[in-house]
Write an enzyme that holds these catalytic residues in place. Structure first.
Site, PDB file in Angstrom:
ATOM      1  N   GLU A   1     -10.994  -9.309   3.182  1.00 20.53           N
ATOM      2  CA  GLU A   1      -9.712  -8.898   3.762  1.00 20.53           C
ATOM      3  C   GLU A   1      -9.998  -8.642   5.238  1.00 20.53           C
ATOM      4  OE1 GLU A   1      -7.107  -6.087   1.780  1.00 20.53           O
ATOM      5  OE2 GLU A   1      -6.522  -5.262   3.726  1.00 20.53           O
TER       6      GLU A   1
ATOM      7  N   GLU B   1      -8.662   0.371  -3.149  1.00 24.55           N
ATOM      8  CA  GLU B   1      -9.485   0.427  -1.931  1.00 24.55           C
ATOM      9  C   GLU B   1     -10.412   1.620  -2.033  1.00 24.55           C
ATOM     10  OE1 GLU B   1      -7.289   0.930   1.628  1.00 24.55           O
ATOM     11  OE2 GLU B   1      -6.212  -0.928   1.387  1.00 24.55           O
TER      12      GLU B   1
ATOM     13  N   ARG C   1      -6.911  12.966   1.012  1.00 24.50           N
ATOM     14  CA  ARG C   1      -5.815  13.387   1.884  1.00 24.50           C
ATOM     15  C   ARG C   1      -4.458  12.859   1.426  1.00 24.50           C
ATOM     16  NH1 ARG C   1      -7.318   9.979   7.242  1.00 24.50           N
ATOM     17  NH2 ARG C   1      -9.304  10.995   6.848  1.00 24.50           N
TER      18      ARG C   1
ATOM     19  N   THR D   1      -8.479   3.880   8.361  1.00 24.65           N
ATOM     20  CA  THR D   1      -9.661   3.015   8.412  1.00 24.65           C
ATOM     21  C   THR D   1      -9.709   2.350   9.795  1.00 24.65           C
ATOM     22  OG1 THR D   1      -9.202   2.611   6.085  1.00 24.65           O
ATOM     23  CG2 THR D   1     -10.898   1.251   7.105  1.00 24.65           C
TER      24      THR D   1
ATOM     25  N   HIS E   1       0.985   6.305   1.695  1.00 24.92           N
ATOM     26  CA  HIS E   1       1.738   7.277   2.499  1.00 24.92           C
ATOM     27  C   HIS E   1       2.932   7.889   1.775  1.00 24.92           C
ATOM     28  CE1 HIS E   1      -1.155   6.822   5.514  1.00 24.92           C
ATOM     29  NE2 HIS E   1      -0.971   5.519   5.558  1.00 24.92           N
TER      30      HIS E   1
ATOM     31  N   ASN F   1       0.854  -1.185   0.000  1.00 24.19           N
ATOM     32  CA  ASN F   1       0.000   0.000   0.000  1.00 24.19           C
ATOM     33  C   ASN F   1       0.896   1.242   0.000  1.00 24.19           C
ATOM     34  OD1 ASN F   1      -1.367   2.296   1.134  1.00 24.19           O
ATOM     35  ND2 ASN F   1      -3.068   0.953   1.650  1.00 24.19           N
TER      36      ASN F   1
HETATM   37  N1  PXP Z   1      -5.918  -2.842   3.940  1.00 27.91           N
HETATM   38  C1  PXP Z   1      -6.906  -1.918   4.069  1.00 27.91           C
HETATM   39  C2  PXP Z   1      -8.289  -2.319   3.688  1.00 27.91           C
HETATM   40  C3  PXP Z   1      -6.627  -0.613   4.515  1.00 27.91           C
HETATM   41  O1  PXP Z   1      -7.627   0.282   4.635  1.00 27.91           O
HETATM   42  C4  PXP Z   1      -5.285  -0.263   4.795  1.00 27.91           C
HETATM   43  C5  PXP Z   1      -4.969   1.142   5.183  1.00 27.91           C
HETATM   44  O2  PXP Z   1      -5.244   1.997   4.135  1.00 27.91           O
HETATM   45  C6  PXP Z   1      -4.300  -1.244   4.638  1.00 27.91           C
HETATM   46  C7  PXP Z   1      -4.642  -2.533   4.235  1.00 27.91           C
HETATM   47  C8  PXP Z   1      -2.857  -0.966   4.947  1.00 27.91           C
HETATM   48  O3  PXP Z   1      -2.734  -0.646   6.298  1.00 27.91           O
HETATM   49  P1  PXP Z   1      -1.358  -0.104   6.866  1.00 27.91           P
HETATM   50  O4  PXP Z   1      -1.029   1.142   6.098  1.00 27.91           O
HETATM   51  O5  PXP Z   1      -1.649   0.145   8.306  1.00 27.91           O
HETATM   52  O6  PXP Z   1      -0.341  -1.176   6.636  1.00 27.91           O
END
Ligand code: PXP
Length: 253
Positions: free
Chosen positions: A160, A75, A51, A106, A12, A9
């Site tokens: 998930e 997502e 954001r 989330t 960030h 992901n």
């Molecule tokens: N899976 C989902 C459905 C999420 O909403 C997020 C956060 O956006 C992630 C995975 C990844 O989470 P993290 O950034 O805490 O590893």
């Protein structure tokens, strides 16, 4: 031998970019590095308040995924706006998540026990499947049996599991056995229907390992910790490069 998949992901990377309104760091560059290194998919969350990930990041990241022949996991909340975006972009995967504007991230899974929410998720699944039949859908939920049973009545392909509470308990060195037991039971329910069993949220290098040892989840989507750790792995290297540049230009005597 089959191994669990890693979805990276990269939200960030965009958080850092948006902080200064610059064009860097580029999410597409992060996607390129992740996939070239062996990650199995890229996950991005286009939030309602924009954001971090911006609208143009979605097609741009998808181009990178297509170049590698690997999936984009998009997502999204179940709003009409996001459903339209998914239908236009036709990602390989959509992960439906609950979304509250004020939340920092989330905060939990979709509450499909609530009838109104259930109907909204149901309609989102049906509209996406009808208009983008190649898109697979995962539902971001808690691993409670009632929630999982309810998910199986929807037109989706995977769940998930929200691992946020597990990850928090792990970091605080609390007992995690009840989470693992729930994930094991959830696996039975989900696999009986042949659905995918994925996990994500809040995971770190250390908190991932007990889950891997259970051998139940086929896919993990991890973001915040990977990006945070990458800062430290890369920091010394970047400073060294800057210092090399500085040393090319001695001051006037
Ligand atoms: N899976 C989902 C459905 C999420 O909403 C997020 C956060 O956006 C992630 C995975 C990844 O989470 P993290 O950034 O805490 O590893």
């Amino acid at each position: 031998m089959k191994y669990p998949r890693l979805g990276v992901n990269i939200d960030h990377v965009a958080t850092l970019r948006q902080q200064r309104g610059e064009f860097y760091p580029q999410v597409t560059r992060a996607a390129e590095i992740a996939l070239a290194t062996g990650a199995d998919q890229i996950t991005i969350h286009l939030r309602e308040d924009r954001r971090h990930i911006q609208d143009q990041d979605v097609p741009d990241t998808h181009v990178v995924c297509k170049k590698f022949g690997l999936p984009l996991n998009f997502e999204m909340g179940c709003s009409d706006e996001m459903i339209k975006k998914a239908i236009i972009e036709r990602p390989e995967w959509v992960c439906l998540v609950p979304e509250k504007r004020a939340e920092r991230t989330t905060e939990g899974g979709l509450d499909v026990i609530n009838e109104e929410n259930y109907e909204r998720v149901k309609a989102a699944c049906e509209t996406i499947k009808k208009n983008s039949p190649t898109t697979k859908i995962s539902l971001f939920v808690e691993a409670t049996p009632a929630v999982l049973q309810k998910c199986l009545t929807l037109k989706a392909d995977a769940v998930e599991i929200h691992t946020g509470e597990y990850a928090k308990d792990f970091l605080e060195k609390k007992d995690i056995s009840h989470h693992l037991k729930m994930y094991r039971e959830g696996h039975k329910i989900i696999k009986a229907q042949g659905w995918g069993y994925h996990a994500g949220h809040g995971l770190t290098f250390d908190s991932l390992e007990p889950l891997l040892a259970e051998k139940k989840f086929e896919e993990y989507n991890i973001g915040h910790w990977i990006i945070a750790e990458a800062l430290f792995i890369g920091l010394g290297h970047v400073i060294k490069e800057m210092l090399t540049l500085l040393k090319k230009y001695p001051l006037e005597a």
